[in-house]
Design an enzyme around this catalytic site. Structure first.
Site, PDB file in Angstrom:
ATOM      1  CB  SER A  23      -0.719  -0.085   0.885  1.00  0.00           C
ATOM      2  OG  SER A  23      -1.049   1.383   1.372  1.00  0.00           O
ATOM      3  CG  HIS A  48      -4.015  -2.094  -1.051  1.00  0.00           C
ATOM      4  ND1 HIS A  48      -4.905  -3.122  -0.844  1.00  0.00           N
ATOM      5  CD2 HIS A  48      -4.309  -1.092  -0.305  1.00  0.00           C
ATOM      6  CE1 HIS A  48      -5.744  -2.802  -0.368  1.00  0.00           C
ATOM      7  NE2 HIS A  48      -5.486  -1.383   0.156  1.00  0.00           N
ATOM      8  CG  ASP A  50      -5.210   2.185   0.765  1.00  0.00           C
ATOM      9  OD1 ASP A  50      -6.163   1.304   0.940  1.00  0.00           O
ATOM     10  OD2 ASP A  50      -4.091   2.063   1.293  1.00  0.00           O
ATOM     11  CG  MET A  52      -8.830   6.872   1.842  1.00  0.00           C
ATOM     12  SD  MET A  52      -8.162   7.361   3.337  1.00  0.00           S
ATOM     13  CE  MET A  52      -7.141   5.888   3.572  1.00  0.00           C
ATOM     14  CG  HIS A  81      -9.221  -0.528  -0.294  1.00  0.00           C
ATOM     15  ND1 HIS A  81      -8.797  -0.470   1.094  1.00  0.00           N
ATOM     16  CD2 HIS A  81     -10.718  -0.767   0.154  1.00  0.00           C
ATOM     17  CE1 HIS A  81      -9.463  -0.545   2.107  1.00  0.00           C
ATOM     18  NE2 HIS A  81     -10.803  -0.674   1.745  1.00  0.00           N
ATOM     19  CG  MET A  83     -11.425   2.735   1.996  1.00  0.00           C
ATOM     20  SD  MET A  83      -9.864   3.019   2.875  1.00  0.00           S
ATOM     21  CE  MET A  83      -8.766   3.048   1.415  1.00  0.00           C
ATOM     22  CG  MET A 152     -11.259  -2.730   6.056  1.00  0.00           C
ATOM     23  SD  MET A 152     -10.040  -1.947   5.137  1.00  0.00           S
ATOM     24  CE  MET A 152      -9.091  -1.176   6.442  1.00  0.00           C
ATOM     25  N   GLY A 157      -9.123   4.452   6.664  1.00  0.00           N
ATOM     26  CA  GLY A 157      -8.936   5.808   6.567  1.00  0.00           C
ATOM     27  C   GLY A 157      -7.442   6.427   6.926  1.00  0.00           C
ATOM     28  N   GLY A 159      -3.321   4.849   7.757  1.00  0.00           N
ATOM     29  CA  GLY A 159      -2.216   3.882   7.802  1.00  0.00           C
ATOM     30  C   GLY A 159      -1.561   3.966   8.984  1.00  0.00           C
ATOM     31  N   GLY A 160      -0.926   2.918   9.552  1.00  0.00           N
ATOM     32  CA  GLY A 160       0.078   2.783  10.731  1.00  0.00           C
ATOM     33  C   GLY A 160      -0.916   2.592  12.027  1.00  0.00           C
ATOM     34  CG  ASP A 191      -5.867  -2.692   3.750  1.00  0.00           C
ATOM     35  OD1 ASP A 191      -5.045  -2.374   4.208  1.00  0.00           O
ATOM     36  OD2 ASP A 191      -7.127  -1.961   2.852  1.00  0.00           O
ATOM     37  N   GLY A 192      -4.966  -3.693   6.814  1.00  0.00           N
ATOM     38  CA  GLY A 192      -4.606  -2.959   8.264  1.00  0.00           C
ATOM     39  C   GLY A 192      -3.697  -3.545   9.229  1.00  0.00           C
ATOM     40  N   GLY A 213       1.555  -1.669   4.642  1.00  0.00           N
ATOM     41  CA  GLY A 213       1.436  -0.211   4.241  1.00  0.00           C
ATOM     42  C   GLY A 213       2.545   0.444   5.040  1.00  0.00           C
ATOM     43  CB  SER A 214       2.683   2.191   8.057  1.00  0.00           C
ATOM     44  OG  SER A 214       2.265   1.182   8.778  1.00  0.00           O
TER      45      SER A 214
HETATM   46  C1  DX5 Z   1      -6.273   2.023   5.724  1.00  0.00           C
HETATM   47  C2  DX5 Z   1      -5.944   1.616   4.177  1.00  0.00           C
HETATM   48  C3  DX5 Z   1      -4.665   0.490   4.355  1.00  0.00           C
HETATM   49  C4  DX5 Z   1      -3.501   1.084   4.801  1.00  0.00           C
HETATM   50  C5  DX5 Z   1      -2.659   0.050   5.769  1.00  0.00           C
HETATM   51  O1  DX5 Z   1      -7.550   2.425   5.471  1.00  0.00           O
HETATM   52  O2  DX5 Z   1      -6.838   0.741   3.576  1.00  0.00           O
HETATM   53  O3  DX5 Z   1      -4.534   0.033   3.026  1.00  0.00           O
HETATM   54  O4  DX5 Z   1      -2.710   1.622   3.836  1.00  0.00           O
HETATM   55  O5  DX5 Z   1      -1.726   0.697   6.332  1.00  0.00           O
HETATM   56  P1  DX5 Z   1      -1.049  -0.088   7.400  1.00  0.00           P
HETATM   57  O6  DX5 Z   1      -0.408  -1.393   6.709  1.00  0.00           O
HETATM   58  O7  DX5 Z   1      -0.008   0.934   7.917  1.00  0.00           O
HETATM   59  O8  DX5 Z   1      -2.201  -0.206   8.604  1.00  0.00           O
HETATM   60 ZN    ZN Z   2      -6.415  -0.370   1.758  1.00  0.00          ZN
END
Ligand code: DX5
Ligand code: ZN
Length: 329
Positions: A23, A48, A50, A52, A81, A83, A152, A157, A159-160, A191-192, A213-214
């Site tokens: 991500s 991936h 995201d 939003m 993805h 959102m 999820m 919304g 990352g991290g 995811d998450g 992601g992070s």
């Molecule tokens: C959050 C996103 C995720 C996010 C995951 O809403 O859908 O894809 O990037 O980040 P980490 O891995 O840091 O939770």
């Molecule tokens: Zn995502």
């Protein structure tokens, strides 16, 4: 300490069962082209994306135009993805941008089915995502339209955030039931909060795609090593949690399902492909190389991961075709 060169994606495709989708939400948003190129060089299996809208989630990112611009910067598949509250209005743009899969949220208020149908009509994979507090049963009305179920394990919304292990345990294994109509190629995404701490658990719950992601973008982190660790830990989890200690089948492994003279082989291939399992047909090495193609046997190869389903559905058919198309002794 000198860093060892990282093999590129093309040189060293991963042979593990689990795959990592990078991500880019926590990458340098001022240089996403570099981010997707780097994720590819460091061994990610997918990107991936995201999206939003500031409405479905309390944050804004990028849209289809950005994805389209990134498309030519990497050969990796793109998982979008979304959102957003109203994907129907934008779905053509995301498909045109080159997304290989598009996953929307089951919690949105608009009609979901037409959007899933549009994704599939374009030959892409269609997915539905559930927030941590949404029960999987919300997916039931759309089940047969799904290629992907995304679970999820943080509130969408940002990352991290911290991984929700209780949500993973409650949903990941069970999510497979919503993909039982697909004999091959269905995917559970998580995811998450996925990282080296949580990878083994989600692997033990049978996840196919780990969205990371992070954990990939911390300053100074060896991204390639992180990706390898997450994949390996997920495979370990699968082996010990679900597969009786037997290592998982590498995702690209093919097996010989049948060996038949050409007419029977062609018939069986058509029937198996009709059920959604890809089949390769090769001249069987069991017969002499110079043997006539019409007389010799042909091997049907299919993905090892679909072998059990193929046996159950086509085992008797295989035996029948072997009898009716057998060469006279
Ligand atoms: C959050 C996103 C995720 C996010 C995951 O809403 O859908 O894809 O990037 O980040 P980490 O891995 O840091 O939770
Ligand atoms: Zn995502």
């Amino acid at each position: 300490m000198t860093r060892r060169p990282t093999p590129t994606f093309a040189e060293a495709p991963s042979t593990s069962r689990a795959r990592v989708a990078a991500s880019i939400l926590d990458a340098d948003l001022g240089n996403l082209a570099h981010a997707v190129g780097r994720a590819e060089r460091e061994g990610a299996d997918r990107i991936h994306l995201d999206v939003m809208d500031g409405h479905f989630v309390p944050n804004l990112t990028f849209g289809a135009k950005t994805i389209k611009a990134l498309r030519r910067r990497t050969r990796l598949p793109f998982d979008a993805h979304l959102m957003i509250s109203n994907p129907a209005a934008f779905i053509d743009e995301f498909l045109d941008a080159g997304c290989d899969s598009v996953t929307i949220h089951v919690e949105i208020k608009e009609d979901i089915e037409p959007t899933l149908r549009a994704i599939r009509a374009a030959g892409r994979a269609a997915g539905l995502c559930v927030k941590p507090r949404t029960p999987l049963s919300a997916l039931a009305p759309y089940q047969r339209l799904l290629d992907i179920v995304m679970v999820m394990t943080v509130e969408p919304g940002f990352g991290g955030q911290t991984f929700m292990a209780d949500v993973a345990r409650a949903k990941l294994l069970q999510a497979r039931e919503y993909l039982s109509h697909k004999l091959h190629g269905s995917e559970i995404h998580v995811d998450g909060g996925v990282n080296r701490e949580s990878a083994e658990l989600v692997g033990s719950l049978g996840v196919d795609i780990l969205v990371v992601g992070s954990a990939l973008w911390f300053k100074g982190r060896d991204m390639a090593r992180e990706i390898r660790l997450v994949r390996a830990l997920a495979d370990e989890g699968y082996q010990y949690g679900l597969n009786n200690g037997v290592p998982p089948i590498p995702r690209d492994k093919m097996v010989t399902f049948a060996s038949l003279p050409r007419p029977g082989a062609r018939t069986l291939r058509a029937e198996i492909e009709g059920a959604g399992i890809p089949v390769l047909l090769f001249r069987s090495p069991a017969d002499p190389a110079d043997m006539d193609d019409e007389v010799r046997r042909w091997d049907l190869l299919l993905p090892a991961s679909a072998e059990a389903a193929a046996k159950e559905r086509f085992g008797r058919r295989r035996a029948a075709l072997a009898r009716t198309t057998a060469r006279p002794a």
